[in-house]
Motif scaffolding. Sequence first.
Motif, short mmCIF file in Angstrom:
data_model
loop_
_atom_site.label_atom_id
_atom_site.label_comp_id
_atom_site.label_asym_id
_atom_site.label_seq_id
_atom_site.Cartn_x
_atom_site.Cartn_y
_atom_site.Cartn_z
N ALA A 4 99.69 32.28 39.26
CA ALA A 4 99.43 30.95 38.70
C ALA A 4 98.28 30.28 39.44
O ALA A 4 97.90 30.69 40.53
CB ALA A 4 100.68 30.09 38.82
N GLU A 5 97.74 29.26 38.80
CA GLU A 5 96.78 28.40 39.50
C GLU A 5 97.19 26.96 39.26
O GLU A 5 97.50 26.58 38.13
CB GLU A 5 95.35 28.63 39.00
CG GLU A 5 94.33 27.83 39.81
CD GLU A 5 92.88 28.18 39.47
OE1 GLU A 5 92.03 28.15 40.35
OE2 GLU A 5 92.61 28.49 38.30
N SER A 7 96.30 22.79 40.03
CA SER A 7 95.35 21.78 40.46
C SER A 7 96.04 20.42 40.32
O SER A 7 96.62 20.12 39.27
CB SER A 7 94.12 21.87 39.56
OG SER A 7 93.47 20.64 39.46
N SER A 71 97.64 16.72 36.70
CA SER A 71 97.89 18.04 37.30
C SER A 71 97.88 19.12 36.24
O SER A 71 98.19 18.88 35.07
CB SER A 71 99.21 18.03 38.06
OG SER A 71 100.30 18.02 37.18
N THR A 72 97.49 20.31 36.67
CA THR A 72 97.42 21.44 35.75
C THR A 72 98.08 22.66 36.38
O THR A 72 97.85 22.96 37.55
CB THR A 72 95.94 21.81 35.46
OG1 THR A 72 95.25 20.63 35.04
CG2 THR A 72 95.84 22.84 34.35
N LEU A 73 98.90 23.32 35.59
CA LEU A 73 99.53 24.58 36.00
C LEU A 73 99.16 25.62 34.96
O LEU A 73 99.39 25.43 33.77
CB LEU A 73 101.06 24.40 36.03
CG LEU A 73 101.90 25.67 36.18
CD1 LEU A 73 101.65 26.36 37.51
CD2 LEU A 73 103.39 25.34 36.03
N LYS A 74 98.55 26.70 35.41
CA LYS A 74 98.18 27.79 34.50
C LYS A 74 98.90 29.03 34.99
O LYS A 74 98.79 29.38 36.17
CB LYS A 74 96.66 27.98 34.56
CG LYS A 74 96.08 28.83 33.47
CD LYS A 74 94.58 28.59 33.35
CE LYS A 74 93.78 29.74 33.86
NZ LYS A 74 92.32 29.55 33.73
N ILE A 75 99.66 29.67 34.12
CA ILE A 75 100.43 30.85 34.54
C ILE A 75 100.02 32.06 33.71
O ILE A 75 100.00 32.01 32.49
CB ILE A 75 101.95 30.60 34.37
CG1 ILE A 75 102.41 29.44 35.27
CG2 ILE A 75 102.74 31.87 34.71
CD1 ILE A 75 103.90 29.13 35.17
N SER B 71 99.77 30.79 29.90
CA SER B 71 100.20 29.46 29.47
C SER B 71 99.64 28.39 30.39
O SER B 71 99.37 28.64 31.57
CB SER B 71 101.72 29.38 29.42
OG SER B 71 102.27 29.33 30.71
N THR B 72 99.41 27.22 29.82
CA THR B 72 98.85 26.10 30.57
C THR B 72 99.67 24.84 30.31
O THR B 72 100.00 24.54 29.17
CB THR B 72 97.39 25.83 30.13
OG1 THR B 72 96.66 27.05 30.18
CG2 THR B 72 96.71 24.83 31.03
N LEU B 73 99.96 24.14 31.38
CA LEU B 73 100.64 22.85 31.30
C LEU B 73 99.77 21.85 32.02
O LEU B 73 99.42 22.05 33.19
CB LEU B 73 102.01 22.93 31.99
CG LEU B 73 102.75 21.62 32.25
CD1 LEU B 73 103.11 20.94 30.94
CD2 LEU B 73 104.02 21.88 33.07
N LYS B 74 99.38 20.79 31.32
CA LYS B 74 98.56 19.75 31.93
C LYS B 74 99.35 18.46 31.83
O LYS B 74 99.79 18.10 30.73
CB LYS B 74 97.24 19.64 31.16
CG LYS B 74 96.17 18.85 31.82
CD LYS B 74 94.80 19.18 31.21
CE LYS B 74 94.28 18.04 30.39
NZ LYS B 74 92.96 18.33 29.79
N ILE B 75 99.57 17.78 32.94
CA ILE B 75 100.37 16.56 32.93
C ILE B 75 99.56 15.38 33.45
O ILE B 75 98.97 15.44 34.52
CB ILE B 75 101.65 16.71 33.79
CG1 ILE B 75 102.54 17.83 33.23
CG2 ILE B 75 102.42 15.40 33.83
CD1 ILE B 75 103.81 18.05 34.03
N MET C 40 92.39 34.08 39.06
CA MET C 40 92.66 33.28 37.87
C MET C 40 91.38 32.72 37.22
O MET C 40 91.46 31.89 36.31
CB MET C 40 93.61 32.12 38.21
CG MET C 40 94.99 32.54 38.61
SD MET C 40 95.94 33.37 37.26
CE MET C 40 96.29 31.96 36.16
#
Lengths: 96, 96, 96, 96
Positions: A4-5, A7, A71-75, B71-75, C40
């Motif tokens: 994952a990355e 930010s 915030s961003t989570l990329k998996i 997959s990407t989650l941006k909050i 990534m």
Amino acid sequence: MPVAEVSIVPIGEGPSISKYVKKAIDVFKKYNLKVEPGAMGTVLEGNLDEIIKAYKEAHETVLKDTVRVLSTLKIDDRRDKENTIEEKLKAIDCYK
Amino acid sequence: MPVAEVSIVPIGEGPSISKYVKKAIDVFKKYNLKVEPGAMGTVLEGNLDEIIKAYKEAHETVLKDTVRVLSTLKIDDRRDKENTIEEKLKAIDCYK
Amino acid sequence: MPVAEVSIVPIGEGPSISKYVKKAIDVFKKYNLKVEPGAMGTVLEGNLDEIIKAYKEAHETVLKDTVRVLSTLKIDDRRDKENTIEEKLKAIDCYK
Amino acid sequence: MPVAEVSIVPIGEGPSISKYVKKAIDVFKKYNLKVEPGAMGTVLEGNLDEIIKAYKEAHETVLKDTVRVLSTLKIDDRRDKENTIEEKLKAIDCYK
């Protein structure tokens, strides 16, 4: 295994955000994850539960000190073969 | 209240991925969230726990049917004022 | 000076995409940029014009070999102080 | 035809950024693009050159008024079938 990355960016605390990024990295290190901070985000390797818990705690930790966080989570998750930071870098001939 | 955007992309199932996107949207709708599918991702509004749980279940659901998922989650989360899809669109004069 | 991260993902060519990623990296290296491939995404440092041209050419190069591409360009650009990969890593005590 | 999503975020101007987002949207509208502002980004439809030029001008416009900008451009580009905002929404039964 997912790679994952993450930010986590506070908005509204001035242009220098490194102290918040360092707090987020400290949170990641509490978890059972490989943690590799980079110039544009922190790469994490570990199981999905740990990654998501670490992301959530880091998001909430930075939000405690500021009024707005983006915030961003990329998996990247695959089940057909081993997926690790090392394997990904080897596949593009960039493992050092 | 956080507003989020989620994108879940299966890699390796051919270029048409709408059936996977629909499954992800069905997962989001089981949660206590406002769900607004768009052309480049699905916007979610609700509390942080619900958003993260919905994202995780959608990610795992799509991964059951394919070998690799990105997959990407941006909050976007703020505590100083109400943060909703409606308020965000009103602030840029784009609420319909 | 902007620091950027680029990710170029072919969708529909099977789950293994490293040969496309390598082609994209070869494109980046033709430009006057610092190029740091990661697990990534690839981090780029250079001027805005070069970054955007390199991104566009890499996107088009991968699209020549496949039917669908999902690409992402993230740019961190600041004018108040030097912004480089090295400075960003030093600010979070992660420069090696 | 590519469909894109752009997000341009000034960092360090306080938590309210809608005036900058509006400036970016004004830039997009000068180009030959379909422009659909949303809660988490603006969706653009048009040819690749126009999208990239519009993104670059919007990034630079916001950076004129602030010291640091974090911008993201995500492009979904396919050549095997028509790719438009309308077709993408129809494929997931969400076109209104």
